[in-house]
Design an enzyme around this catalytic site. Structure first.
Site, PDB file in Angstrom:
ATOM      1  N   TRP A 156       0.723  -1.181  -0.019  1.00 18.43           N
ATOM      2  CA  TRP A 156       0.018  -0.207  -0.041  1.00 18.43           C
ATOM      3  C   TRP A 156       0.795   1.255  -0.022  1.00 18.43           C
ATOM      4  CZ3 TRP A 156       1.697   2.301   4.532  1.00 18.43           C
ATOM      5  CH2 TRP A 156       2.099   1.040   5.648  1.00 18.43           C
ATOM      6  N   ASN A 157       2.213   1.310   0.215  1.00 13.47           N
ATOM      7  CA  ASN A 157       2.718   2.417   0.558  1.00 13.47           C
ATOM      8  C   ASN A 157       3.361   2.970  -0.738  1.00 13.47           C
ATOM      9  OD1 ASN A 157       4.614   0.144   0.084  1.00 13.47           O
ATOM     10  ND2 ASN A 157       6.361   1.211   1.077  1.00 13.47           N
ATOM     11  N   LYS A 180      -2.390  -7.665  -8.260  1.00  9.85           N
ATOM     12  CA  LYS A 180      -3.265  -7.599  -7.126  1.00  9.85           C
ATOM     13  C   LYS A 180      -2.895  -6.381  -6.021  1.00  9.85           C
ATOM     14  CE  LYS A 180      -4.279  -8.205  -3.123  1.00  9.85           C
ATOM     15  NZ  LYS A 180      -4.775  -7.319  -2.321  1.00  9.85           N
ATOM     16  N   GLY A 230       5.767  -6.697   0.626  1.00 12.68           N
ATOM     17  CA  GLY A 230       4.903  -6.621   1.668  1.00 12.68           C
ATOM     18  C   GLY A 230       5.455  -7.127   3.268  1.00 12.68           C
ATOM     19  N   SER A 231       4.833  -7.468   4.181  1.00 13.41           N
ATOM     20  CA  SER A 231       5.459  -7.743   5.290  1.00 13.41           C
ATOM     21  C   SER A 231       6.173  -9.208   5.117  1.00 13.41           C
ATOM     22  CB  SER A 231       4.319  -7.859   6.560  1.00 13.41           C
ATOM     23  OG  SER A 231       3.609  -8.925   6.110  1.00 13.41           O
ATOM     24  N   GLU A 252      10.086  -9.243  -1.621  1.00 15.32           N
ATOM     25  CA  GLU A 252      10.756  -7.930  -1.029  1.00 15.32           C
ATOM     26  C   GLU A 252       9.964  -7.747   0.387  1.00 15.32           C
ATOM     27  OE1 GLU A 252      10.663  -4.180  -0.033  1.00 15.32           O
ATOM     28  OE2 GLU A 252      11.440  -3.679  -2.055  1.00 15.32           O
ATOM     29  N   LEU A 253      10.539  -8.025   1.618  1.00 17.22           N
ATOM     30  CA  LEU A 253       9.827  -8.113   2.601  1.00 17.22           C
ATOM     31  C   LEU A 253      10.270  -6.846   3.660  1.00 17.22           C
ATOM     32  CD1 LEU A 253       9.775 -11.804   3.021  1.00 17.22           C
ATOM     33  CD2 LEU A 253       8.215 -10.650   1.900  1.00 17.22           C
ATOM     34  N   CYS A 286      10.312   0.830   2.390  1.00 16.57           N
ATOM     35  CA  CYS A 286      10.995  -0.324   3.043  1.00 16.57           C
ATOM     36  C   CYS A 286      12.474   0.014   3.306  1.00 16.57           C
ATOM     37  CB  CYS A 286      10.707  -1.448   1.846  1.00 16.57           C
ATOM     38  SG  CYS A 286      11.536  -0.880   0.021  1.00 16.57           S
ATOM     39  N   GLU A 384      10.118  -3.494  12.895  1.00 22.50           N
ATOM     40  CA  GLU A 384       9.906  -2.825  11.905  1.00 22.50           C
ATOM     41  C   GLU A 384       8.616  -1.892  12.392  1.00 22.50           C
ATOM     42  OE1 GLU A 384       9.479  -2.399   6.915  1.00 22.50           O
ATOM     43  OE2 GLU A 384       8.347  -4.130   8.136  1.00 22.50           O
TER      44      GLU A 384
END
Length: 516
Positions: A156-157, A180, A230-231, A252-253, A286, A384
């Site tokens: 969402w960022n 998505k 995301g997370s 990518e977390l 991130c 985080e």
């Protein structure tokens, strides 16, 4: 802005038929519901996938040149319509106009041109030379073929950079893509889907599947490869689902990116960079600076400069360029995480020299917050935060800074500040992070030639560079035998004399030389 009754447009995801479930989209800076989008079911995702697979064949057949023409038209469309795109991004994220311009429009425009130019070079057939005598004289080729249908699940960022941005190399490789986007920020993706069709992308090659987690899971069930941002918690679930289907995934977390300020640093530059890298996009990046370690001799000076700069930051509802510096908290649950990290630090002895509170009002804002007297007993230093906080810790020397920076399950990015570049690079090489900036922060993300990926719990794989497009392809090795005898020496029937000659040849090739 759309009203609360408006369905977001686009056959990319499709407006929801009457009676079907929809998701409201909120402007986090004002609290207003600005649109609604359909929540696609697994059956609807399967329909998108079937259409995409049928369309992918023709898209691949257009070749690199044909696909590049579409991308270059899209690049111009993005620049020509940048204010429209910025308004859409700002309306659903609450970020500043500058954050939308410098971190989203600039990235998208650069990425369209970069992949249009370099995709063919990165994916061209490779001629291989071999040292194996048995294969000598053969033509050896490694080629890259698009996997077919790629699923991109975005955060969402950054609805353009980290959602749609990953679709660009996947499309340039010749794949169809289902994106998505986050249910919190889907409008930018739908707008860009309309733009891509306007720029000549064939129908159904790119689709946007709006929805929540179940829609994302349905996408993973339909595609040949998934790219997730995301997370770490959700990334593990995506990886597990992909593993069950034996399809590749790139993740990518999370990150807890450290900045190290050495005693010989340019403190003014370090402080300016720390404030920007910690608070740009409301700290919701991130590769934001999430913790700072400063050598004792310059600690007080650094804290004083950061405090002064952070206090002057303007926060509020963005209404154009130059109106605010720090925007809203985009994701509702994130505000609670930020609050809990700050309160935990304060309860354990930290001080908030700037900020430390939610802002009153209809929007969702948390003050830019500078914390001092912090340590690793506090979640603000170990988990985080993903918000506008900047905890600063005094360290005795570089060794302590390196040890503490590496004391994390994450390893996405880091930065080191020193006037002695050789010393800073030596420190950088000891940090457990996928990217390290020296006398800079975050800037590596804009360098599309360099891989961007995390170590440890920060992910698998990377975006950008050759690997950033090859991951969307299957590798195929081709060996061509042209000038050859009717029967090779290793063919049947086996012959003892010939086999002993081969054994002596192996000894000659591989058994000589000292081994001590």
């Amino acid at each position: 802005m759309a009203s609360t009754e408006t369905q977001a447009s686009g056959n990319a995801g499709g407006a929801a038929p009457a009676g079907e479930r929809t998701i409201p989209v909120e402007n986090p800076a004002t609290g207003e519901v600005i649109a609604s989008v359909p929540e696609l079911s697994a059956e609807q995702v399967a329909e998108l996938a079937a259409k995409a697979r049928a369309a992918q064949v023709g898209w691949e057949a257009m070749g690199f040149e044909g696909r590049a023409r579409v991308m270059l038209r899209a690049q111009k469309w993005l620049i020509d319509n940048s204010e429209r795109v910025i308004r859409t991004i700002v309306s659903e994220t609450g970020k500043t106009w500058e954050d939308a311009l410098t971190a989203e429009i600039s990235y998208g425009a650069a990425a369209f041109g970069f992949w249009a130019k370099h995709a063919e070079d990165y994916l061209a057939d490779e001629r291989i030379r071999t040292s194996n005598l048995i294969a000598k004289g053969r033509k050896l080729i490694v080629r890259y073929k698009p996997l077919g249908l790629i699923g991109v699940i975005g955060p969402w960022n950054y609805p353009l950079t980290n959602s749609f941005g990953d679709c660009i190399p996947a499309l340039m490789a010749g794949n169809a893509v289902i994106l998505k986007p986050s249910e919190v920020t889907p409008l930018t993706s739908l707008l860009l889907a309309d733009a891509m069709r306007e720029c000549g992308l064939p129908e159904d090659v790119f689709a946007v599947a709006t929805g929540r987690g179940a829609t994302g899971s349905a996408v993973v069930d339909q595609v040949d490869m998934v790219m997730f941002t995301g997370s770490t918690r959700t990334g593990k679930l995506v990886a597990k689902q992909a593993a069950e289907r034996l399809i590749p995934c790139s993740l990518e977390l999370g990150g807890k990116d450290a900045m190290i300020v050495l005693s010989d640093a340019d403190v003014e530059r370090a402080a300016n960079t720390a404030v920007w890298a910690g608070f740009m996009n409301g700290g919701q990046t991130c590769v934001s600076t999430e913790r700072v370690y400063v050598e004792a001799p310059v600690y007080d000076e650094f804290v004083a400069k950061v405090t002064e700069k952070a206090r002057s930051l303007r926060q509020g509802v963005p209404s154009g360029f130059g109106t605010v510096d720090v925007g809203a908290v985009t994701f509702p649950p994130q505000a609670d995480i930020i609050e809990s990290h700050v309160q935990d630090a304060l309860a354990k002895g930290a001080k908030a020299v700037v900020g430390g509170h939610h802002k009153e009002g209809p929007g969702r804002f948390f003050e830019p917050t500078v914390l001092v007297d912090v340590d690793h007993s506090m979640t603000a230093m170990t988990e985080e935060t993903f918000g506008p906080t900047l905890p600063i810790m005094k360290v005795a020397d570089a060794e302590e800074a390196i040890r503490l920076a590496n004391d994390s399950p994450y390893g996405l990015a880091a930065s080191v500040f020193s006037k002695d570049v050789a010393r800073a690079e030596a420190v950088a090489r000891r940090l457990q992070a996928g990217a390290v900036n020296i006398n800079d922060a975050l800037l590596n993300y804009a360098v599309l030639e360099m891989p961007m990926g995390g170590w440890k719990a920060s992910g698998l794989g990377a975006r950008h560079g050759a690997g950033g497009i090859r991951k969307y392809c299957a590798q195929q090795s081709i060996l061509v035998s042209r000038l050859h005898p009717k029967r090779d020496v290793h063919h049947f029937p086996y012959d003892a004399k010939r086999s002993r000659l081969i054994a002596r040849l192996f000894k000659l090739l591989y058994g000589r030389g000292r081994r001590d």
